[in-house]
Design an enzyme around this catalytic site. Structure first.
Site, PDB file in Angstrom:
ATOM      1  N   ASP A  42      -7.062   6.733 -10.321  1.00  0.00           N
ATOM      2  CA  ASP A  42      -6.913   6.684  -8.869  1.00  0.00           C
ATOM      3  C   ASP A  42      -8.225   6.915  -8.109  1.00  0.00           C
ATOM      4  OD1 ASP A  42      -5.800   6.540  -6.355  1.00  0.00           O
ATOM      5  OD2 ASP A  42      -4.756   8.446  -6.469  1.00  0.00           O
TER       6      ASP A  42
ATOM      7  N   HIS B 255       2.138   7.856  -8.135  1.00  0.00           N
ATOM      8  CA  HIS B 255       2.276   9.273  -7.762  1.00  0.00           C
ATOM      9  C   HIS B 255       3.737   9.727  -7.872  1.00  0.00           C
ATOM     10  CE1 HIS B 255      -1.860   9.238  -6.661  1.00  0.00           C
ATOM     11  NE2 HIS B 255      -1.678   8.440  -5.622  1.00  0.00           N
TER      12      HIS B 255
ATOM     13  N   HIS C 161       0.835  -1.202   0.000  1.00  0.00           N
ATOM     14  CA  HIS C 161       0.000   0.000   0.000  1.00  0.00           C
ATOM     15  C   HIS C 161       0.865   1.246   0.000  1.00  0.00           C
ATOM     16  CE1 HIS C 161      -2.311   3.382   1.476  1.00  0.00           C
ATOM     17  NE2 HIS C 161      -3.307   2.824   0.814  1.00  0.00           N
TER      18      HIS C 161
ATOM     19  N   GLU D 283       3.328  10.540  -2.039  1.00  0.00           N
ATOM     20  CA  GLU D 283       2.236  11.371  -2.562  1.00  0.00           C
ATOM     21  C   GLU D 283       2.159  12.688  -1.793  1.00  0.00           C
ATOM     22  OE1 GLU D 283      -1.602   9.514  -2.388  1.00  0.00           O
ATOM     23  OE2 GLU D 283      -2.599  11.134  -3.476  1.00  0.00           O
TER      24      GLU D 283
HETATM   25 ZN   LIG Z   1      -4.162   5.245  -5.003  1.00  0.00          ZN
END
Ligand SMILES: [Zn+2]
Length: 490
Positions: free
Chosen positions: A364, A313, A249, A279
């Site tokens: 996303d 990202h 993740h 991100e």
């Molecule tokens: Zn994502």
């Protein structure tokens, strides 16, 4: 001149044929197209790869022949005419299907990324197998209408409330695979390992709490055991339209000591690995405080970077991070519209590409589902930052939306109109107010102003999915979206 591929087996399926007014062809066909006397448009690379009057043939899920310069009057009976511009299938390399419910509900009014995440958690809390299937099928149908033929679903909502296992621990993952089939898409289920709610200075993980318990497996070993339960074949296929991939993740959610097991699983199964990376600046600051390394450095030290790896990202990178990603040939999946929606920032896409990273695109959080817009903003965001134009060119933008996306999802034999590839076609007739008058360079006008609404016909894996703007498998996509979102939000 014909390009027949003898390795494409002649099955029972009949040959299907399309005749594209203009089509974006792979470079390998360029020489042949010229020999065949096809009308090639423009002097630019993009123009050189656009061919006219292209007879495209397929049997089953794969193209069998592609013949530019075929006069419309000489095509076999039953050939489907494709007016305007035909592109290969678009790949949406990063999706969280259920985030679609948040569109327009958590974007304005000064809310931060972290406030948005709280709204997202509220949706995750309410999703059960029935509501999730209906929502995912409708979202994937919206993607198909936008020309997406393959989706990378970054899947982390695994378990029932409190982390209780379903009787099949992979129930929600299988449901997403079924939802993609019901909407006519191929899918790579990127099953995400999610073990911690962050870390404190010193590096100790923060235990999962609340709805996060639905995401967690306890350890990378338990994650690998559950994922192995999908029962994929030796090629990693979970179904003819579905393959399995691994996901970390983020470094916030997977402690460094747990990473090697995930990487080992992916290597053993030849599976792609995806991870969110840098991100938000806070992620970098916490990682540096905990481990004295950036998130990219943590992944590099764990052996997690490489050609099979995709970082999503990659917004806030150091120069060394760029070298690590590019030098390892890791793909970077940019999500420009989500990154704008969440005020993430603009990642160093040109530097990453120059360093060696292929660039892919994803929608996303689905504030918009439009790969043409994502491609456009991959370029425009850099123009705003640098006050210079021309960072990628049309060929680079099309590659991000097609070949690079499919490849990073484990479908390298998709994203090109070439014999042997998956038979995916996306046609824009160029007759909308946005695109009319585009002249002899339709690809340039599509990248300047084309949207998902301009996609009128979609073929995925040789099957008609969208015809004349109508989804053939999901009759009322807006109605199904509204009903599915209404079931999980007040
Ligand atoms: Zn994502």
């Amino acid at each position: 001149m014909m390009w027949h591929v003898t390795t494409v087996e002649a099955g029972a399926e009949p040959t299907r044929r399309w005749h594209a007014e203009r089509a974006w062809l792979a470079g390998a066909q360029l020489a042949g197209a010229q020999l065949a006397g096809a009308q090639l448009a423009g002097a630019q690379l993009a123009g050189a790869q656009l061919a006219s009057d292209v007879l495209i043939e397929a049997r089953g899920a794969r193209f069998t022949a592609v013949t530019p310069g075929t006069p419309a009057g000489s095509v076999p009976p039953g050939t489907v005419r494709l007016p305007g511009l035909t592109l290969p299938g678009l790949a949406n390399a990063h999706s969280h299907a259920f985030h679609r419910a948040l569109r327009g509900r958590a974007g304005m009014g000064g809310a931060t990324f972290w406030a948005w995440r709280e709204r997202m958690y509220a949706v995750a809390e309410r999703l059960g197998p029935d509501t999730y299937f209906d929502l995912a099928r409708a979202v994937y149908a919206e993607m198909a209408l936008a020309g997406v033929t393959c989706v990378g679903e970054f899947h982390y909502l695994h378990h029932a409330a409190g982390g209780k296992r379903y009787s099949d621990p992979n129930e929600l993952g299988r449901l997403l695979i079924r939802a993609a089939a019901a909407a006519g898409l191929r899918i790579t289920l990127l099953d995400a390992c999610y073990l911690a709610g962050g870390f404190v200075a010193g590096g100790d993980p923060v235990p999962l709490a609340g709805v996060q318990l639905r995401f967690g497996d306890g350890s990378a070993g338990a994650w690998a055991e559950r994922v192995s339960g999908f029962g994929c074949d030796s090629l990693g296929m979970a179904a003819p339209h579905a393959r399995l991939g691994a996901a970390v993740h983020s470094v916030r959610a997977v402690p460094p000591g747990q990473l090697p097991e995930i990487i080992a699983w992916s290597r053993a199964h030849g599976a792609p690995v995806h991870a969110h990376l840098s991100e938000q600046p806070l992620e970098n600051a916490e990682c540096l405080a905990a481990f004295g390394q950036t998130p990219a450095e943590v992944l590099y030290d764990a052996g997690a970077l490489g050609p099979r790896t995709t970082l999503v990202h990659a917004t806030h990178l150091s120069e060394r991070d760029v070298e690590l990603l590019g030098g390892s040939r890791s793909t970077v999946c940019m999500c420009p519209l989500t990154e704008a929606d969440l005020a993430d920032g603009v990642g160093p896409a040109p530097a990453l590409a120059a360093a060696g990273s292929p660039l892919a695109l994803g929608s996303d959080g689905h504030s918009v589902i439009d790969l043409l817009e994502e491609a456009r903003w991959l370029e425009l965001s850099q123009r705003l930052v640098t006050r210079r134009r021309g960072h990628f060119g049309v060929a680079g933008l099309v590659a991000a939306a097609t070949t690079a996306g499919h490849a990073c999802l484990g479908w390298p034999e998709a994203g090109e109109i070439v014999p042997g590839a998956y038979a995916d076609l996306v046609t824009l007739p160029l007759d909308s107010p946005r695109l009319a008058g585009g002249g002899n360079d339709p690809l340039a006008v599509v990248l300047a102003a084309g949207t998902a609404a301009d996609v009128r016909n979609v073929v995925a894996s040789g099957m008609d999915v969208v015809r004349d703007g109508h989804h053939l498998l999901v009759d009322d996509v807006p109605g199904e979206l509204a009903a599915a979102i209404g079931a999980v939000l007040d």
